[in-house]
Structures are given as C-alpha cells and as structure tokens.
Design a protein around this motif. Structure first.
Motif, PDB file in Angstrom:
ATOM      1  N   ASP A  75      28.198   7.777  28.957  1.00  0.00           N
ATOM      2  CA  ASP A  75      29.150   8.504  29.791  1.00  0.00           C
ATOM      3  C   ASP A  75      29.070   9.987  29.460  1.00  0.00           C
ATOM      4  O   ASP A  75      28.398  10.395  28.511  1.00  0.00           O
ATOM      5  CB  ASP A  75      30.573   7.974  29.578  1.00  0.00           C
ATOM      6  N   GLU A  76      29.746  10.799  30.266  1.00  0.00           N
ATOM      7  CA  GLU A  76      29.768  12.238  30.004  1.00  0.00           C
ATOM      8  C   GLU A  76      31.072  12.839  30.505  1.00  0.00           C
ATOM      9  O   GLU A  76      31.745  12.298  31.381  1.00  0.00           O
ATOM     10  CB  GLU A  76      28.564  12.937  30.632  1.00  0.00           C
ATOM     11  N   GLU A  86      33.168  10.112  32.622  1.00  0.00           N
ATOM     12  CA  GLU A  86      32.540   9.361  33.705  1.00  0.00           C
ATOM     13  C   GLU A  86      31.365   8.550  33.153  1.00  0.00           C
ATOM     14  O   GLU A  86      30.532   9.087  32.403  1.00  0.00           O
ATOM     15  CB  GLU A  86      32.028  10.314  34.793  1.00  0.00           C
ATOM     16  N   THR A  88      27.838   7.001  33.126  1.00  0.00           N
ATOM     17  CA  THR A  88      26.549   7.341  33.743  1.00  0.00           C
ATOM     18  C   THR A  88      25.529   6.219  33.608  1.00  0.00           C
ATOM     19  O   THR A  88      24.488   6.247  34.266  1.00  0.00           O
ATOM     20  CB  THR A  88      25.976   8.616  33.100  1.00  0.00           C
ATOM     21  N   ARG A  89      25.816   5.250  32.759  1.00  0.00           N
ATOM     22  CA  ARG A  89      24.946   4.072  32.619  1.00  0.00           C
ATOM     23  C   ARG A  89      25.786   2.845  32.354  1.00  0.00           C
ATOM     24  O   ARG A  89      26.566   2.805  31.401  1.00  0.00           O
ATOM     25  CB  ARG A  89      23.938   4.240  31.481  1.00  0.00           C
TER      26      ARG A  89
END
Length: 334
Positions: A75-76, A86, A88-89
C-alpha cells in the motif's frame, strides 16, 4: 486542563464497574500516516498525541496493512484525510490462493514490528494510562487481501475457499495476540467491518464473521479493556452486542441505535457521541462542546466514554480536539 490525583486507569476501572467516576472518560484516536511505517515512528507519533491531549486510553492505530504485509500486501500513502493508505497490491487473485496463505511468525516481520511498537508505548504509559492494540477481524483482513467487491464474490461463489483463508487468518491473529500477552498491554480494539445489512445478510455474517470473531475474542479473555468497534451504517448491533468485551463503539450519530437506546439493551460501557466530520472537522469548538454535552446528558455520564464513532480525521483542527478534552472537565452528568 485540570489534573487530578486519579489516574486514567483508575477512572476507566471505575467507569467499567458501573460507578460514576470523577468525570466522564474521554478518548480520541487517529492514524499517523508516514510515521506508521516504522514501529519507532508510530510509537513516537502516538506518544506525542497522548502527551498533548491526555486522553484516558491510548489506541495504537497502525495502518491496516500491518497484519497483511508479511503475506505480500502493498500500500502507499496518497493523502486520505482519515490517514488511511491505499492498497496497491492484493494478495488474493484466485480462490485457490486462500489456502496458500502461510502461517506467519508474530515475532518477526511487520507483526514483530508492531509488538515492538506496543512495548515502546507501554513502557511509558502502561502504569497510569491503558494501551490497547488495534486488531482487525479475520473478515476485515480478508477484505484487504482481496478487495471488498471480490471478497463478496468469493464469499458467495467460493465459500469453502474463503473459509480456508479465514481459518489461516484467524490462526495468525491468535498467534499475534498470544505474543501481545507478553507485553504490558491492557486489551485490544477489535474492528468489525462487515456487520452491515448493506454488505451481508445476518446468516452470511454469522457464518463468515461472527464464527471467527468469537474465536479471536476467546484468545483475549483476561484483559480488562477489550473494545469492539462496529463499523459502518445499518449495523447488526444485536449480532455484536453480546460479544465478550467491556466497551462497544459504533457510529452512533449516523446509525441506530442511539447512545440512550443502546444503554437500555447493552450492559457494558458504550463509547461515542461525537461526529467525525460534521463536528470534529467542519464544526467549531462551541459545536463540539455542545455535542459532547448532549452525549453526556443522554447517558447520564454512566457507563460512557466520550469519543467518536470511528477514527479522528487527520485534518481535524486542534481547537476542536481540545474542546473534546475540555468538555469532560467542565460538563457534569445530571
């Protein structure tokens, strides 16, 4: 802010016993984006927040990915005002991926980092201020491993595969709790996110939520400050109200029951009374004070902790947060 000789721990113990303490207990909690990427950073940010506002308990709030990164989730930080990150994977792509989740070691990796964070905080605060660690329910963790929409698809089309994943998640969560027991922590803040009629039927929640929740909560018996957070709208309050815990927290200002209604059916301590956005972010200190007054009067200050229905947005003004803290010093129950 006035200081008294009674400690935060003693105040909460009085509240949980059903007696009325010297003042209504109060606590707010928030995410600390960027800081939450290291155990030292999260501990330092959490400690600074507590030193500034002097709340009655400390909720340790890591990013929701803390319990998933060792499985490969990524996430980032993208600036969400609630301080959340959020994804992301996602780890789960196919139904058979659930059974491939390994049993994680809670003493290493990101789980081990969170234990380290808790040890830092309890070393400073535990004697006088209770500390609770956030634990996401197995179903909430599953959601973050696959995504909300795909979770519901798997729940209805591939239930056995999902059960295999929930079993692994539950085992790892219990292992993590067993390691937490070696610290000076006082309990957990258990986040239930799917007891909502807009997401699941009661039967679905019983099968995929409550069954695993009760297994996790069995592992936290003996701690005196276990808080259930019932997240969302149109919640299944009665499906969670009998969970073994000492405090129940939900979005009482936006979904039933109200605080006064809940006190008629729930025998434990309730936590809430303040709106996150309309009042704490967009309101004024005067509006915060009046909303706090209404909550305290509606509960008569008994078996009640003043707080929000969920996480404090990171954009909440300092003056509004101070108003929450000052309200309990100035408002006496009827």
């Amino acid at each position: 802010m006035s200081r008294t000789t009674i400690s935060h721990r003693e105040r909460l113990e009085t509240c949980l016993s059903g007696e009325i303490p010297d003042r209504v207990p109060v606590a707010l909690w928030r995410h600390f984006p960027v800081d939450d990427q290291t155990p030292e950073g999260l501990a330092a940010a959490t400690a600074a927040f507590q030193r500034l506002y002097d709340f009655d308990f400390i909720k340790v709030t890591p990013a929701s990915s803390f319990c998933l990164k060792d499985w490969g989730a990524e996430d980032e930080w993208r600036g969400h005002p609630e301080g959340t990150r959020e994804y992301t994977r996602r780890v789960i792509q196919q139904p058979e991926d659930w059974a491939k989740l390994p049993l994680l070691d809670p003493t290493s990796g990101h789980l081990g980092d969170q234990i380290h964070c808790v040890r830092i905080l309890t070393a400073e605060f535990a004697p006088h201020t209770p500390v609770v660690q956030t634990i996401f329910s197995p179903l909430a963790q599953a959601k973050n491993l696959i995504g909300q929409e795909n979770l519901l698809i798997h729940l209805r089309r591939y239930p056995e595969a999902l059960h295999a994943g929930l079993e692994r998640i539950t085992q790892v969560t219990i292992r993590f709790i067993e390691e937490l027991r070696k610290t000076a922590i006082d309990g957990i803040f258990y986040a239930v996110q799917h007891a909502q009629y807009g997401l699941l039927s009661e039967e679905e929640f019983e099968t995929f939520g409550r069954y695993y929740d009760l297994r996790v909560l069995e592992a936290v018996k003996g701690w005196w400050l276990n808080i259930i957070h019932l997240h969302g709208n149109e919640v299944m309050f009665n499906k969670v109200a009998d969970y073994p815990c000492t405090v129940l927290n939900w979005h009482d200002r936006q979904t039933s029951p109200s605080l006064s209604e809940a006190k008629q059916t729930y025998s434990g301590v309730i936590c809430g009374g303040l709106r996150q956005w309309e009042t704490l972010v967009l309101g004024t200190p005067e509006a915060v004070f009046e909303e706090a007054r209404e909550a305290i009067l509606s509960t008569e200050g008994e078996r009640f902790i003043l707080g929000t229905g969920c996480v404090l947005p990171v954009i909440a003004p300092n003056g509004n947060i101070l108003a929450v803290r000052q309200a309990v010093e100035q408002i006496s129950p009827p």
